[in-house]
Design an enzyme around this catalytic site. Structure first.
Site, PDB file in Angstrom:
ATOM      1  N   ARG A 121      21.815  -2.720   5.361  1.00  0.00           N
ATOM      2  CA  ARG A 121      21.235  -3.984   4.856  1.00  0.00           C
ATOM      3  C   ARG A 121      20.080  -4.497   5.695  1.00  0.00           C
ATOM      4  NH1 ARG A 121      26.687  -4.826   3.452  1.00  0.00           N
ATOM      5  NH2 ARG A 121      26.854  -4.431   1.236  1.00  0.00           N
ATOM      6  N   LYS A 143       4.713  -4.647   3.541  1.00  0.00           N
ATOM      7  CA  LYS A 143       4.952  -3.982   2.250  1.00  0.00           C
ATOM      8  C   LYS A 143       5.468  -2.586   2.566  1.00  0.00           C
ATOM      9  CE  LYS A 143       1.767  -6.112  -1.028  1.00  0.00           C
ATOM     10  NZ  LYS A 143       0.567  -5.916  -1.878  1.00  0.00           N
ATOM     11  N   GLU A 185     -11.477   0.111   3.693  1.00  0.00           N
ATOM     12  CA  GLU A 185     -10.598  -1.063   3.816  1.00  0.00           C
ATOM     13  C   GLU A 185     -11.172  -2.039   4.845  1.00  0.00           C
ATOM     14  OE1 GLU A 185      -8.144  -1.514   1.751  1.00  0.00           O
ATOM     15  OE2 GLU A 185      -7.506   0.466   1.062  1.00  0.00           O
ATOM     16  N   LYS A 227      -5.837  -9.910   8.030  1.00  0.00           N
ATOM     17  CA  LYS A 227      -4.629  -9.569   7.258  1.00  0.00           C
ATOM     18  C   LYS A 227      -3.471 -10.484   7.671  1.00  0.00           C
ATOM     19  CE  LYS A 227      -1.863  -6.411   4.906  1.00  0.00           C
ATOM     20  NZ  LYS A 227      -1.594  -5.101   4.407  1.00  0.00           N
ATOM     21  N   GLU A 237       2.799 -12.270  -1.971  1.00  0.00           N
ATOM     22  CA  GLU A 237       1.736 -12.129  -2.970  1.00  0.00           C
ATOM     23  C   GLU A 237       1.949 -13.019  -4.191  1.00  0.00           C
ATOM     24  OE1 GLU A 237       0.091  -8.114  -3.064  1.00  0.00           O
ATOM     25  OE2 GLU A 237      -0.541  -8.468  -5.125  1.00  0.00           O
ATOM     26  N   ARG A 241      -2.625 -13.461  -1.357  1.00  0.00           N
ATOM     27  CA  ARG A 241      -2.554 -12.083  -0.840  1.00  0.00           C
ATOM     28  C   ARG A 241      -3.211 -11.076  -1.771  1.00  0.00           C
ATOM     29  NH1 ARG A 241       2.387  -9.080   2.432  1.00  0.00           N
ATOM     30  NH2 ARG A 241       1.354  -7.062   2.576  1.00  0.00           N
ATOM     31  N   ASN A 245      -6.422  -6.868  -2.683  1.00  0.00           N
ATOM     32  CA  ASN A 245      -6.550  -5.806  -3.687  1.00  0.00           C
ATOM     33  C   ASN A 245      -7.976  -5.653  -4.199  1.00  0.00           C
ATOM     34  OD1 ASN A 245      -3.791  -5.293  -3.560  1.00  0.00           O
ATOM     35  ND2 ASN A 245      -3.340  -6.854  -5.110  1.00  0.00           N
ATOM     36  N   HIS A 248      -9.361  -2.453  -5.688  1.00  0.00           N
ATOM     37  CA  HIS A 248      -8.219  -1.581  -5.983  1.00  0.00           C
ATOM     38  C   HIS A 248      -7.932  -1.451  -7.477  1.00  0.00           C
ATOM     39  CE1 HIS A 248      -7.755  -1.980  -1.710  1.00  0.00           C
ATOM     40  NE2 HIS A 248      -6.695  -1.202  -1.684  1.00  0.00           N
ATOM     41  N   HIS A 252      -7.771   2.239  -8.292  1.00  0.00           N
ATOM     42  CA  HIS A 252      -6.543   2.918  -8.740  1.00  0.00           C
ATOM     43  C   HIS A 252      -6.783   3.688 -10.032  1.00  0.00           C
ATOM     44  CE1 HIS A 252      -3.284   0.550  -6.337  1.00  0.00           C
ATOM     45  NE2 HIS A 252      -3.790   1.562  -5.671  1.00  0.00           N
ATOM     46  N   HIS A 265      -7.616   7.636  -0.984  1.00  0.00           N
ATOM     47  CA  HIS A 265      -7.469   6.259  -1.473  1.00  0.00           C
ATOM     48  C   HIS A 265      -8.695   5.404  -1.109  1.00  0.00           C
ATOM     49  CE1 HIS A 265      -5.549   2.493  -2.456  1.00  0.00           C
ATOM     50  NE2 HIS A 265      -5.751   2.050  -1.222  1.00  0.00           N
TER      51      HIS A 265
END
Ligand code: NAD
Ligand code: GLY
Length: 363
Positions: A121, A143, A185, A227, A237, A241, A245, A248, A252, A265
């Site tokens: 947990r 994340k 980035e 960040k 988010e 946040r 992106n 992105h 993507h 990426h």
């Protein structure tokens, strides 16, 4: 050496950035707080380069280290390898007071964070990122996750590390193409948050490309500060946040249409950032001059600004509509209003998106 804090109440943690410090990681971990049994998760590439430095340091600090080596590659960031990590941790006898170390790029960091978040947990973990992308982005903010055949990063948790330990010396062994992809980035932070930083990247191009340690440390620290600020204000988010992106949504779609194999990426994000800047221009938000400045900076860092083969605009649009950033099929875009400032909008018409995508071939 630079230090900064991610402020999240009782889940706050330090990010430490410096060089020649991998072999001091053991000293940073309070032995009174943790059980002696720990796991070091990495891949064979990173293990060969830095595994023994980290392991020796942890052993010197009194830890009993179980090495968990997963294969190198995005395709191994999946449930089966997360299960493997968990199984190794269980059979080695890690308990609820154990701490786990992720040594490597974003793949190792994401899957280890995920395993730590569900092991008994949730147990503590430390990020030791060794790629530029992971040092400026994925190791900070909590994340975690793995991929699923139906989508990238579709399974995961928000689960913060207890420490991020960044040794910029590790970048010396990183393939140059991976370094440049990480720069996409880095440039992103300039566009979304800090105009002065954008021009810092422009002025210091030579020094950054030749990896001068002081400039590199300064650059990585600024990215982590931004960040950390964004994550502290919006950990899950709910709003702000999402600005991370930027580039992105289209990026993507380029990755999807090229099967995740042609571009790294960061390279896809580079193309996405320029196209989303073009979209901002079409919407009357960003000036033509600033779009050109972004294009020049990206190209100055050797980043692609357009795919080499034609991609269908309609197919791209479809890919964007099923992206997990879309809500109820409505795409969200992060659009620059000027360099250093963005807005989030869901109000862009398909017509304008297609107009910009049609430009894709002509850059
Ligand atoms: P990666 O982890 O695959 O690393 C790239 C390559 O560099 C690998 O082959 C790796 O073995 C090698 N490598 C790592 N460090 C090295 C070093 N110092 N010297 C030589 N080789 C080295 O890729 P990445 O770009 O670091 O991370 C990509 C992953 O990060 C993706 O899975 C993406 O989804 C994830 N990501 C997560 C977040 C987040 O917020 N959690 C954010 C962005 C990206
Ligand atoms: N990489 C985007 C985020 O952490 O939110």
């Amino acid at each position: 050496m630079g230090e900064l804090m991610v402020n999240l109440g009782e889940r706050s943690y330090m990010i430490v950035i410096g060089h020649n410090m991998l072999d001091t990681i053991g000293e940073q971990i309070n032995p009174d707080r943790y059980s002696p049994k720990t796991a070091l998760v990495t891949n064979p590439t990173v293990y060969r380069l830095y595994g023994s430095k980290v392991k020796d340091s942890l052993q010197k600090a009194g830890f009993e280290v179980t090495e968990v080596i997963i294969p190198d590659g995005e395709e191994y960031k999946d449930f089966a390898w997360a299960y493997y990590i968990l199984s190794r941790m269980l059979s080695a006898g890690l308990d609820r007071k154990s701490v786990v170390f992720a040594l490597g790029g974003g793949v190792v960091g994401d899957i280890t964070g995920f395993a730590a978040s569900v092991y008994m947990r949730g147990i503590d973990y430390v990020q030791i990122p060794t790629t530029l992308l992971s040092q400026v982005d994925s190791s900070v903010g909590g994340k975690t996750g793995v991929n699923h055949p139906l989508g990238k990063n579709m399974i995961g948790t928000f689960y913060q590390p207890v420490l991020v330990w960044i040794d910029v010396d590790t970048l010396k062994t990183l393939p140059h193409r991976e370094f440049l992809a990480g720069m996409a980035e880095v440039i992103k932070y300039g566009v979304i948050w800090d105009r002065e930083f954008f021009y810092f990247l422009k002025r210091n191009r030579e020094k950054i490309l030749s990896q001068e340690p002081d400039v590199l440390e300064q650059m990585i620290k600024r990215c982590c500060e931004i960040k950390a600020e964004v994550v502290s204000r919006d950990e899950r988010e709910a709003g702000l946040r999402a600005i991370l992106n930027y580039g992105h949504t289209i990026g993507h779609a380029i990755e999807t249409l090229t099967g995740y194999t042609r571009y790294l990426h960061g390279e896809a994000v580079s193309m996405g950032m320029l196209l989303e800047a073009e979209l901002a221009r079409l919407e009357g938000l960003l000036s033509k001059e600033e779009v050109e400045e972004l294009r020049e900076l990206l190209q100055g860092y050797g980043m692609p600004v357009a795919p080499e083969n034609r991609l269908s605009s309609e197919e791209m649009l479809k890919a964007m509509q099923i992206d997990k950033k879309a809500v109820a099929g409505k795409m969200r875009f992060v659009l620059p209003e000027k360099i250093g400032n963005v807005r989030i909008t869901s109000e862009i018409t398909n017509n304008n998106i297609l107009k910009v995508l049609d430009k894709l071939q002509s850059f």
